[in-house]
Enzyme design. Structure first.
Site, short mmCIF file in Angstrom:
data_model
loop_
_atom_site.label_atom_id
_atom_site.label_comp_id
_atom_site.label_asym_id
_atom_site.label_seq_id
_atom_site.Cartn_x
_atom_site.Cartn_y
_atom_site.Cartn_z
N HIS A 1 -10.98 -66.37 75.87
CA HIS A 1 -10.22 -65.23 75.34
C HIS A 1 -10.19 -65.28 73.81
CE1 HIS A 1 -6.06 -63.31 74.59
NE2 HIS A 1 -6.96 -62.35 74.63
N GLU B 1 -13.47 -64.11 72.44
CA GLU B 1 -13.53 -62.63 72.47
C GLU B 1 -12.92 -62.05 71.19
OE1 GLU B 1 -10.45 -59.57 73.40
OE2 GLU B 1 -10.79 -60.59 75.32
N HIS B 2 -11.78 -62.57 70.76
CA HIS B 2 -11.14 -62.11 69.53
C HIS B 2 -12.04 -62.37 68.31
CE1 HIS B 2 -6.67 -61.42 70.42
NE2 HIS B 2 -7.23 -61.59 71.60
N GLU C 1 -6.66 -65.93 63.73
CA GLU C 1 -6.78 -65.32 65.06
C GLU C 1 -6.11 -66.17 66.14
OE1 GLU C 1 -7.43 -61.82 66.80
OE2 GLU C 1 -7.74 -62.35 64.70
N GLU D 1 0.02 -62.43 70.96
CA GLU D 1 -0.26 -61.68 72.19
C GLU D 1 0.40 -62.36 73.38
OE1 GLU D 1 -4.12 -60.21 74.87
OE2 GLU D 1 -4.44 -61.25 72.98
#
Length: 926
Positions: free
Chosen positions: A64, A67-68, A138, A145
């Protein structure tokens, strides 16, 4: 090795005029090309067969996190976030999602910019840059998130189910990642997370694990040339497909009853079985057959019985988590308080229904109905936005042969009873897992799920216990559904003599007005009808607003058993409360549409309050109001903003208080008064002839207004309604500051709203242009660079025709006052960029009459910090992390040119209102 062009014949819809071609690049990347000469958007999606199951041990969330990171920069385009900037500035959008076994990246963009957009997109998979600075920033974004999701019951329950699975299966993992898994723990192990990220990318991302879909206006040959030039350089390291063998649940995780404590009110019962995956049997659809019956809501169904007993609010059944190794079949039931006391009976009734299916011999006519519905819906499907289409197909390419890439598993063609029996034989007590969510378990749960902190307990349930529950369950008349009368048989396209381009007013009376627009573009056998019931008594007080809401909910409740068949046959319907009454919508295949609409009008005409259903729906509505305090802080800020700006909006606490004392008798008395004076606004569009539209309106008028004991009468001229917005004062900045409603939520939120102008086409264009050019820079500065929070965006706002901008930020790190200053700082910084913007950026076809000077003048008058016409409202919600800052702020004296709103209603009464605007929502003009 050259490009391999597939000669496969794709299964595609009869109405689909697009052209398709499958190719395989020399690096083994499989590609589907879609040529659509009518499109105004190009789009692409890359599905990479690497997901969270591939996370290295001890580095939860790495897939994940990757992906960022791929959005940041590349060797060819090293400027940070230049990809997102390019896409946004050229009319597009972009995103990505990480699932268990794959990661999907996608974008859309204006068609004339597709070549450069594809080139930038290709760099994700070619030579991305992952700087140390960006890596740290990030990680904070991923952590933010995750914090946003910590109080989400859906996220909490999914993780609890995963937690109660085999530790040696990747299903058990935590997939999002957070500060602990991506920063603290790697450092404790002496790992450099950036190097681990690069290693993971280089060892996992390989062209042979990727599927690409490209959608454009160009011919297939030109699209192929584009793709070959942009994507052939992606490395193919010959990576074998990741395999995750075995089952997530071992014997210790079956035959269990898990009692979990949710955040919000509302009990839910989830029954789940581990089953044989049915992907290999996708044309036979055994789970489609069973979910159609177990999840049915018509007479004789499990839900029909549970609802009649007053035990259930909703029921959903189907297959989930499907891949080639394992799958689940689930039944999820929303419970009433009475249902909570009858869990054993509910489970017993479920197994009684499964036993009924075992004895039914699986009638073939039911499969034929399901098959006919799936074929009709596929062949006459609405054309979805290209970005949605490419994502859907790219995901299908991983599982289905090329000829079925466009259809996936949605078309059933083979009736094989033995496959249905195979799955049904697995829905047994020995393979079941039961999850029961209720706040009533608070205090009795003795275990805690580690990632989200969900309290829970586990009990073993034996087959003999299930047998007892089955035997003592009520003897209700459970039976299979009757044939579906709503399946369309007439799919004729009706000829339109006059090519009407915009809706025209066909008919007007003291009762109603009819707007009509025949389908001259899509030529599908579908229609769309909206009826706005404008009722003066609907919302004048909190009591009236609640009674109108209960009225609407009861109408839907009464319709459900009959109209459920319509819904599954492709006829959707809704009844929604509006600011001036309520709205009925019916849409789908026009063949049987009038049958459904007639039943809805009949329910309105003969409406009565049934005490048992009133009690159930009032209980459900009460829980919704109790759950208000658990909404996200940014949603709370948005609600507060609306309360300040919108006249005659009632606060939820007053509505909640009104609900508590309203009973069935009150609604029985109110319902006839609600419709005593009303005006109907009709909008009829699609495959319906003019005379048919007029006939529908005439029939409804006769039913509601002209019958001997008619329910409705026309409105008096003085009763036509409009809603208006509060006018803020120029040169003044208003503040509204409040604590977050959920004391456990660490997040704070800010909405900075800038009120610009009342409905005006030229000014609307300038406002939307500013939002368009400033959205990505605002996101980049406030989220990426300053790391203020995960939720950061800029959008336009429309309150009854009064336009404005709003900056929205949700943060655990900074308090709302600080966020507010950063928005102002961004606008000051962005002012310089506006002046430096090249003239070419203003030469857009839709805006060719707007000059750069006019745009700058609009910014200087309405948006710029300290602009003479600037009207600003700062709505601030302080979460748990910032309670101390809130206590200080409310004690401070007001600064010059500011006004603190302490009492919203006194403020609203003190301010002038904008005049009624034709461009506002929920308006009516005669």
């Amino acid at each position: 090795m050259g490009v391999e062009v597939s000669d496969v014949e794709f299964v595609k819809a009869r109405t689909d005029k697009r052209e398709y071609r499958g190719i395989v690049l020399p690096n083994a990347l499989e590609v589907l090309l879609i040529s659509d000469p009518e499109t105004d958007k190009a789009a692409a999606s890359m599905d990479v067969r690497v997901g969270s199951f591939c996370d290295p041990e001890g580095l939860e969330g790495l897939a994940h996190f990757l992906e960022h990171m791929l959005f940041y920069a590349s060797e060819k385009y090293p400027e940070e976030e230049s990809y997102g900037k390019y896409i946004t500035e050229h009319g597009g959008s972009t995103n990505a999602t990480t699932s268990s076994e794959s990661t999907n990246f996608y974008f859309d963009v204006n068609v004339d910019c597709s070549e450069e957009a594809l080139d930038r997109f290709a760099q994700f998979f070619n030579k991305p840059l992952m700087s140390a600075d960006a890596t740290l920033r990030e990680i904070k974004a991923v952590d933010s998130e995750n914090k946003k999701n910590l109080l989400s019951d859906s996220c909490r329950m999914i993780q609890l189910e995963k937690h109660l699975s085999s530790k040696d299966h990747p299903y058990h993992k935590f997939s999002t990642g957070n500060w602990e898994t991506l920063e603290i723990k790697p450092k404790e192990k002496g790992l450099d997370i950036r190097l681990e990220l690069i290693k993971f990318y280089e060892e996992s991302y390989s062209a042979n694990l990727m599927h690409l879909v490209v959608y454009g206006k160009e011919s297939l040959d030109n699209l192929q040339s584009l793709v070959e030039s942009k994507f052939s350089d992606i490395r193919n390291i010959g990576r074998e497909h990741f395999q995750f063998l075995g089952q997530p649940y071992s014997s210790e995780h079956l035959q269990i009853l898990v009692k979990a404590v949710p955040i919000t009110e509302g009990d839910v019962l989830r029954i789940k079985w581990q089953i044989t995956p049915t992907l290999r049997y996708y044309k036979e659809g055994p789970c489609n057959y069973l979910s159609h019956l177990i999840g049915h809501e018509g007479e004789g169904s499990l839900f029909y019985v549970l609802k009649k007993l007053g035990w259930a609010l909703s029921l959903v059944a189907g297959e989930a988590g499907a891949n080639f190794e394992y799958s689940f079949f689930f039944v999820s039931i929303g419970l009433t308080d009475a249902g909570h006391e009858h869990i054993e009976d509910i489970i017993g009734l479920l197994f009684k229904y499964i036993r009924l299916l075992q004895n039914s011999r699986f009638p073939e006519w039911i499969f034929n109905e399901i098959s006919a519905i799936s074929k009709t819906q596929f062949h006459y499907q609405d054309k979805v936005p290209p970005i949605s289409y490419v994502v859907s197909i790219a995901s299908c390419m991983q599982f289905f042969p090329p000829e079925d890439w466009l259809v996936g598993g949605s078309l059933l063609s083979k009736f094989v009873p033995s496959r249905i029996q195979m799955i049904l034989d697995e829905l047994t007590p020995s393979k079941v897992r039961i999850f029961w969510e209720s706040k009533k378990f608070d205090g009795s749960a003795n275990l805690v799920e580690p990632w989200y902190g969900t309290p829970y307990s586990v009990e073993k349930v034996t087959p003999s216990m299930f047998q007892q529950w089955i035997e003592k369950a009520p003897n209700e008349n459970l039976h299979l559904p009757k044939p579906n009368v709503f399946i369309p048989t007439d799919l004729t396209i009706k000829l339109v003599q006059e090519k009407v381009k915009v809706p025209i007013m066909l008919r007007k009376s003291s009762f109603s007005r009819l707007w009509y627009k025949p389908d001259t573009m899509f030529l599908t056998p579908k229609a769309y009808i909206i009826i706005d019931f404008n009722c003066p008594l609907a919302n004048h007080t909190p009591d009236q607003e609640i009674l109108t809401s209960l009225y609407v909910r009861l109408l839907l409740d009464y319709l459900n058993a009959f109209a459920y068949d319509a819904d599954i046959a492709g006829l959707s319907y809704s009844i929604q409360q509006t600011v001036t009454g309520f709205q009925v919508r019916v849409a789908g295949f026009n063949d049987k549409l009038k049958i459904l609409l007639d039943d809805i009008i009949s329910q309105i005409e003969k409406f009565e309050v049934k005490l048992d259903r009133f009690s159930v729906l009032k209980e459900s509505m009460t829980k919704e109001y109790q759950n208000y305090k658990f909404i996200q802080p940014c949603s709370q800020a948005s609600y507060n903003c609306s309360m300040i700006l919108e006249d005659q909006m009632w606060p939820w606490v007053e509505n909640f208080e009104a609900l508590s004392h309203l009973e069935a008798d009150h609604l029985s008395e109110f319902a006839p008064k609600l419709l005593l004076r009303t005006f109907l606004e009709f909008y009829v569009a699609g495959n319906i002839e003019q005379s048919e539209a007029e006939s529908i309106v005439k029939h409804i008028e006769d039913t509601l207004f002209n019958a001997p004991n008619s329910l409705c009468k026309p409105l008096f001229p003085s009763q036509y309604m409009s809603r208006r917005a509060v006018m803020l004062e120029k040169g003044l900045k208003y503040y509204h500051q409040t604590e977050g409603s959920n004391q456990k939520d660490e997040n704070s939120a800010l909405i900075q709203y800038i009120q610009t102008h009342q409905e005006n086409v030229k000014l609307n264009v300038r406002l939307h242009l500013f939002s368009f050019v400033a959205s990505q820079p605002a996101f980049h500065q406030l989220r990426t660079v300053e790391q203020l929070g995960y939720i950061v965006y800029l959008s336009t706002r429309n309150d009854y025709g009064v336009r404005g901008l709003e900056f929205v930020i949700q943060s655990t790190l900074k308090d709302p006052r600080h966020l507010d200053t950063r928005v102002d700082a961004f606008l000051t910084m962005f002012e310089k960029k506006i002046y430096e913007m090249p003239d070419a950026e203003f030469k857009v076809e839709a805006l060719k009459k707007l000059t750069k000077e006019e745009f700058i003048d609009y910014f200087n008058q309405y948006i710029k910090v300290d602009a003479p016409k600037r009207k600003t409202l700062s709505v601030q919600v302080y979460g748990r992390n910032h309670y101390e800052e809130y206590k200080k702020i409310i004690q401070e004296e007001q600064s010059p040119k500011t006004y603190r709103i302490k009492d919203i209603f006194s403020f609203r009464r003190s301010r002038p209102l904008f005049s009624w605007s034709k461009g506002g929502s929920s308006h009516m003009e005669l």
